[in-house]
Design a protein around this motif. Sequence first.
Motif, PDB file in Angstrom:
ATOM      1  N   GLU A 134       4.228   2.198 -15.506  1.00 33.44           N
ATOM      2  CA  GLU A 134       5.034   1.693 -14.410  1.00 33.44           C
ATOM      3  C   GLU A 134       4.491   0.784 -13.612  1.00 33.44           C
ATOM      4  OE1 GLU A 134       6.444   3.970 -10.107  1.00 33.44           O
ATOM      5  OE2 GLU A 134       5.603   5.156 -11.800  1.00 33.44           O
ATOM      6  N   VAL A 135       5.278  -0.091 -13.116  1.00 33.61           N
ATOM      7  CA  VAL A 135       4.566  -1.298 -12.324  1.00 33.61           C
ATOM      8  C   VAL A 135       5.170  -1.100 -10.925  1.00 33.61           C
ATOM      9  CG1 VAL A 135       4.366  -3.881 -11.753  1.00 33.61           C
ATOM     10  CG2 VAL A 135       4.328  -2.792 -14.089  1.00 33.61           C
ATOM     11  N   ASP A 136       4.413  -0.721  -9.760  1.00 31.30           N
ATOM     12  CA  ASP A 136       5.137  -0.326  -8.431  1.00 31.30           C
ATOM     13  C   ASP A 136       5.538  -1.828  -7.839  1.00 31.30           C
ATOM     14  OD1 ASP A 136       5.297  -0.105  -5.762  1.00 31.30           O
ATOM     15  OD2 ASP A 136       4.245   1.884  -6.101  1.00 31.30           O
ATOM     16  N   PRO A 137       6.873  -1.907  -7.739  1.00 30.87           N
ATOM     17  CA  PRO A 137       7.237  -3.180  -7.094  1.00 30.87           C
ATOM     18  C   PRO A 137       6.531  -3.496  -5.782  1.00 30.87           C
ATOM     19  CG  PRO A 137       8.886  -1.449  -6.961  1.00 30.87           C
ATOM     20  CD  PRO A 137       7.909  -1.056  -7.749  1.00 30.87           C
ATOM     21  N   LEU A 138       6.381  -2.520  -4.979  1.00 24.86           N
ATOM     22  CA  LEU A 138       5.694  -2.643  -3.603  1.00 24.86           C
ATOM     23  C   LEU A 138       4.354  -3.332  -3.618  1.00 24.86           C
ATOM     24  CD1 LEU A 138       5.824  -2.634  -0.522  1.00 24.86           C
ATOM     25  CD2 LEU A 138       4.997  -0.080  -0.673  1.00 24.86           C
ATOM     26  N   GLY A 139       3.590  -2.804  -4.669  1.00 29.40           N
ATOM     27  CA  GLY A 139       2.269  -3.283  -4.817  1.00 29.40           C
ATOM     28  C   GLY A 139       2.331  -4.657  -5.260  1.00 29.40           C
ATOM     29  N   THR A 140       3.311  -5.086  -5.993  1.00 31.64           N
ATOM     30  CA  THR A 140       3.442  -6.326  -6.745  1.00 31.64           C
ATOM     31  C   THR A 140       3.823  -7.420  -5.492  1.00 31.64           C
ATOM     32  OG1 THR A 140       4.119  -5.594  -8.889  1.00 31.64           O
ATOM     33  CG2 THR A 140       4.650  -8.105  -8.286  1.00 31.64           C
ATOM     34  N   ALA A 141       4.735  -6.921  -4.547  1.00 32.34           N
ATOM     35  CA  ALA A 141       5.065  -7.799  -3.543  1.00 32.34           C
ATOM     36  C   ALA A 141       3.911  -7.967  -2.342  1.00 32.34           C
ATOM     37  CB  ALA A 141       6.454  -7.109  -2.743  1.00 32.34           C
ATOM     38  N   VAL A 142       3.311  -6.651  -2.199  1.00 29.81           N
ATOM     39  CA  VAL A 142       2.170  -6.963  -1.205  1.00 29.81           C
ATOM     40  C   VAL A 142       1.082  -7.816  -1.732  1.00 29.81           C
ATOM     41  CG1 VAL A 142       0.185  -5.642  -0.193  1.00 29.81           C
ATOM     42  CG2 VAL A 142       2.404  -4.916  -0.130  1.00 29.81           C
ATOM     43  N   ALA A 143       0.848  -7.748  -2.979  1.00 27.27           N
ATOM     44  CA  ALA A 143      -0.378  -8.993  -3.701  1.00 27.27           C
ATOM     45  C   ALA A 143       0.170 -10.229  -3.483  1.00 27.27           C
ATOM     46  CB  ALA A 143      -0.328  -8.535  -5.088  1.00 27.27           C
ATOM     47  N   ASP A 144       1.623 -10.524  -3.703  1.00 29.12           N
ATOM     48  CA  ASP A 144       2.096 -11.725  -3.705  1.00 29.12           C
ATOM     49  C   ASP A 144       2.015 -12.273  -2.020  1.00 29.12           C
ATOM     50  OD1 ASP A 144       2.639 -11.969  -6.334  1.00 29.12           O
ATOM     51  OD2 ASP A 144       4.855 -11.618  -6.126  1.00 29.12           O
ATOM     52  N   ARG A 145       2.219 -11.418  -1.181  1.00 30.78           N
ATOM     53  CA  ARG A 145       2.090 -11.778   0.417  1.00 30.78           C
ATOM     54  C   ARG A 145       0.888 -12.148   0.753  1.00 30.78           C
ATOM     55  NH1 ARG A 145       6.129  -6.615   1.623  1.00 30.78           N
ATOM     56  NH2 ARG A 145       8.082  -7.636   0.905  1.00 30.78           N
ATOM     57  N   LEU A 146      -0.129 -11.334   0.002  1.00 29.95           N
ATOM     58  CA  LEU A 146      -1.566 -11.486   0.547  1.00 29.95           C
ATOM     59  C   LEU A 146      -1.785 -13.017   0.193  1.00 29.95           C
ATOM     60  CD1 LEU A 146      -2.967  -8.122   0.397  1.00 29.95           C
ATOM     61  CD2 LEU A 146      -2.620  -9.470   2.495  1.00 29.95           C
ATOM     62  N   ARG A 147      -1.512 -13.042  -1.096  1.00 24.14           N
ATOM     63  CA  ARG A 147      -2.164 -14.685  -2.039  1.00 24.14           C
ATOM     64  C   ARG A 147      -1.430 -15.515  -1.261  1.00 24.14           C
ATOM     65  NH1 ARG A 147      -0.805 -11.740  -6.851  1.00 24.14           N
ATOM     66  NH2 ARG A 147      -2.669 -10.698  -7.959  1.00 24.14           N
ATOM     67  N   THR A 148      -0.368 -15.672  -1.078  1.00 30.04           N
ATOM     68  CA  THR A 148       0.283 -16.843  -0.029  1.00 30.04           C
ATOM     69  C   THR A 148      -0.145 -16.997   1.340  1.00 30.04           C
ATOM     70  OG1 THR A 148       2.211 -15.483   0.724  1.00 30.04           O
ATOM     71  CG2 THR A 148       2.393 -16.533  -1.580  1.00 30.04           C
ATOM     72  N   ARG A 149      -0.837 -16.087   1.604  1.00 31.38           N
ATOM     73  CA  ARG A 149      -1.473 -16.288   3.021  1.00 31.38           C
ATOM     74  C   ARG A 149      -3.156 -16.726   2.939  1.00 31.38           C
ATOM     75  NH1 ARG A 149       2.924 -13.556   3.180  1.00 31.38           N
ATOM     76  NH2 ARG A 149       4.083 -13.409   4.963  1.00 31.38           N
ATOM     77  N   GLY A 150      -3.722 -16.829   1.773  1.00 31.63           N
ATOM     78  CA  GLY A 150      -4.721 -17.281   1.510  1.00 31.63           C
ATOM     79  C   GLY A 150      -6.035 -16.179   1.154  1.00 31.63           C
ATOM     80  N   TRP A 151      -5.396 -14.870   0.976  1.00 32.78           N
ATOM     81  CA  TRP A 151      -6.493 -13.545   0.735  1.00 32.78           C
ATOM     82  C   TRP A 151      -6.665 -13.796  -0.504  1.00 32.78           C
ATOM     83  CZ3 TRP A 151      -7.894  -9.721   4.166  1.00 32.78           C
ATOM     84  CH2 TRP A 151      -7.472  -9.814   5.624  1.00 32.78           C
ATOM     85  N   LYS A 152      -7.790 -13.340  -1.073  1.00 30.15           N
ATOM     86  CA  LYS A 152      -8.346 -13.295  -2.419  1.00 30.15           C
ATOM     87  C   LYS A 152      -8.842 -11.881  -2.889  1.00 30.15           C
ATOM     88  CE  LYS A 152     -10.013 -17.981  -2.943  1.00 30.15           C
ATOM     89  NZ  LYS A 152     -10.949 -18.943  -3.092  1.00 30.15           N
ATOM     90  N   ARG A 153      -8.334 -11.587  -3.994  1.00 28.94           N
ATOM     91  CA  ARG A 153      -8.596 -10.265  -4.702  1.00 28.94           C
ATOM     92  C   ARG A 153      -9.923 -10.333  -5.025  1.00 28.94           C
ATOM     93  NH1 ARG A 153      -5.365  -7.009  -9.343  1.00 28.94           N
ATOM     94  NH2 ARG A 153      -5.226  -5.060  -8.865  1.00 28.94           N
ATOM     95  N   CYS A 154     -10.681  -9.300  -4.677  1.00 29.43           N
ATOM     96  CA  CYS A 154     -12.176  -9.155  -4.967  1.00 29.43           C
ATOM     97  C   CYS A 154     -12.537  -8.733  -6.446  1.00 29.43           C
ATOM     98  CB  CYS A 154     -12.953  -8.032  -3.905  1.00 29.43           C
ATOM     99  SG  CYS A 154     -12.512  -8.350  -2.300  1.00 29.43           S
ATOM    100  N   GLY A 155     -13.490  -9.670  -7.114  1.00 33.55           N
ATOM    101  CA  GLY A 155     -13.939  -9.137  -8.222  1.00 33.55           C
ATOM    102  C   GLY A 155     -12.687  -9.483  -9.232  1.00 33.55           C
ATOM    103  N   GLY A 156     -11.733 -10.495  -9.052  1.00 32.63           N
ATOM    104  CA  GLY A 156     -10.883 -10.642 -10.242  1.00 32.63           C
ATOM    105  C   GLY A 156      -9.990  -9.765 -10.719  1.00 32.63           C
ATOM    106  N   ASP A 157      -9.718  -9.654 -11.897  1.00 29.73           N
ATOM    107  CA  ASP A 157      -8.912  -8.749 -12.590  1.00 29.73           C
ATOM    108  C   ASP A 157      -9.518  -7.257 -12.873  1.00 29.73           C
ATOM    109  OD1 ASP A 157      -6.584 -10.365 -12.821  1.00 29.73           O
ATOM    110  OD2 ASP A 157      -7.223 -11.390 -14.784  1.00 29.73           O
ATOM    111  N   GLU A 158     -11.065  -7.437 -13.094  1.00 37.04           N
ATOM    112  CA  GLU A 158     -11.751  -6.121 -13.223  1.00 37.04           C
ATOM    113  C   GLU A 158     -12.221  -5.449 -12.221  1.00 37.04           C
ATOM    114  OE1 GLU A 158     -12.401  -4.597 -16.351  1.00 37.04           O
ATOM    115  OE2 GLU A 158     -11.036  -6.262 -17.083  1.00 37.04           O
ATOM    116  N   GLY A 159     -12.040  -5.943 -10.865  1.00 38.03           N
ATOM    117  CA  GLY A 159     -12.359  -5.442  -9.574  1.00 38.03           C
ATOM    118  C   GLY A 159     -14.003  -4.967  -9.615  1.00 38.03           C
TER     119      GLY A 159
END
Length: 370
Positions: A134-159
């Motif tokens: 399952e892929v959570d559509p809300l999680g995907t949307a939140v990630a996109d919203r943060l990226r477009t505002r300049g936030w970066k996910r820590c640790g890349g894909d592996e975290g």
Amino acid sequence: MSTLTVDAYQWFLAGRPGASFLQFPSWAEVKDQWHAERIGWHLTSGELAGAALVLYRKFPGTRKYFAYLPEGPVADWADPDIDRWLRPLTSHLRKAGAFGVRIGPSPAYRRWDADRLKGAFGPGRKVGDVLASEVDPLGTAVADRLRTRGWKRCGGDEGDGDAQPRLVLRVPLAGRGPGDLWAGLNQEWRRNVRKAAKAGVETVLGGPADLPEFYRLLRITEERDGFRLGRSLAYYEKQYAALNAEQPGRMRLYLARHHGEVLAAHTMIVSGRRVWYQTGASADHRREVRPSNALQWRMMRDAHELGADEYDMRGVPSTLDPDDRPFGLLRWKLGTGGQVVETLGEWETPVDGTANHALYRALQAYLARR
């Protein structure tokens, strides 16, 4: 954005049963190298719409702070207009002297059923290589919203840079009876729980006086399994006292005894409709009587009786390679029949200002060297 009293903050959290224990006021008492603030934001009607426990840590040689919201803020992440609270949040942190901030959004990103992962074990394989159940559509949307505002996910894909585990194992409890939970265990788990019962393993609730024994077993476990949490007995004593002072029974210590000897000790945290298995420890000997399986089965059933929606067994490694040392932990937790859940992980951004950006880059360089 305003500072909240403990009572006002706890009142808000009481209406959000899914909030993490890391956002409760008691957690600030545990983190003694940080100072804390409780903040909230209101709608135009005056209604409190979101809140957060912010931990601040001073950057050496400066008067500036790094702000950390562990598994927070507690907000409506489904709101497409996150700017109406995200911007006031960063503005408040800048005024408080923060040069950068890290948050932990609550939505999940992807989930994998146990059976799907078990069929994908192999050399070099990782959880992320397997098509998610399952892929959570809300999680995907939140990630996109943060990226477009300049936030970066820590640790890349592996975290690898996350302070909290990005991959966790969660056992769903809502709508299930004890028989369903038992049926959800794989054959090996059911066999080991029966073996523990037949051998006379007794599971009991401990208390603060049992924390030294828990800590002794934890040091044995760290040595055996090749990891080091780096925490003292005093840390766990403070955690136990602070969480239970906030709400009796919030942190529990479970013991597995065999012929009078404690062979395993696990901690559990209760908050709203969520329950977490936090830290486990066990002896090197008499492992054949399966004390840890007995403890987890007891804790899972207690979580169910408390009305929890899920039992969160916290972090699991990403490897699906049976030859990798961490694989054993993933395999053991998968035996409960739960799901591996990839959370959104932690996200960072520098707070506005040229000097703050420079401090933020210096912090990233320091963390990379570590």
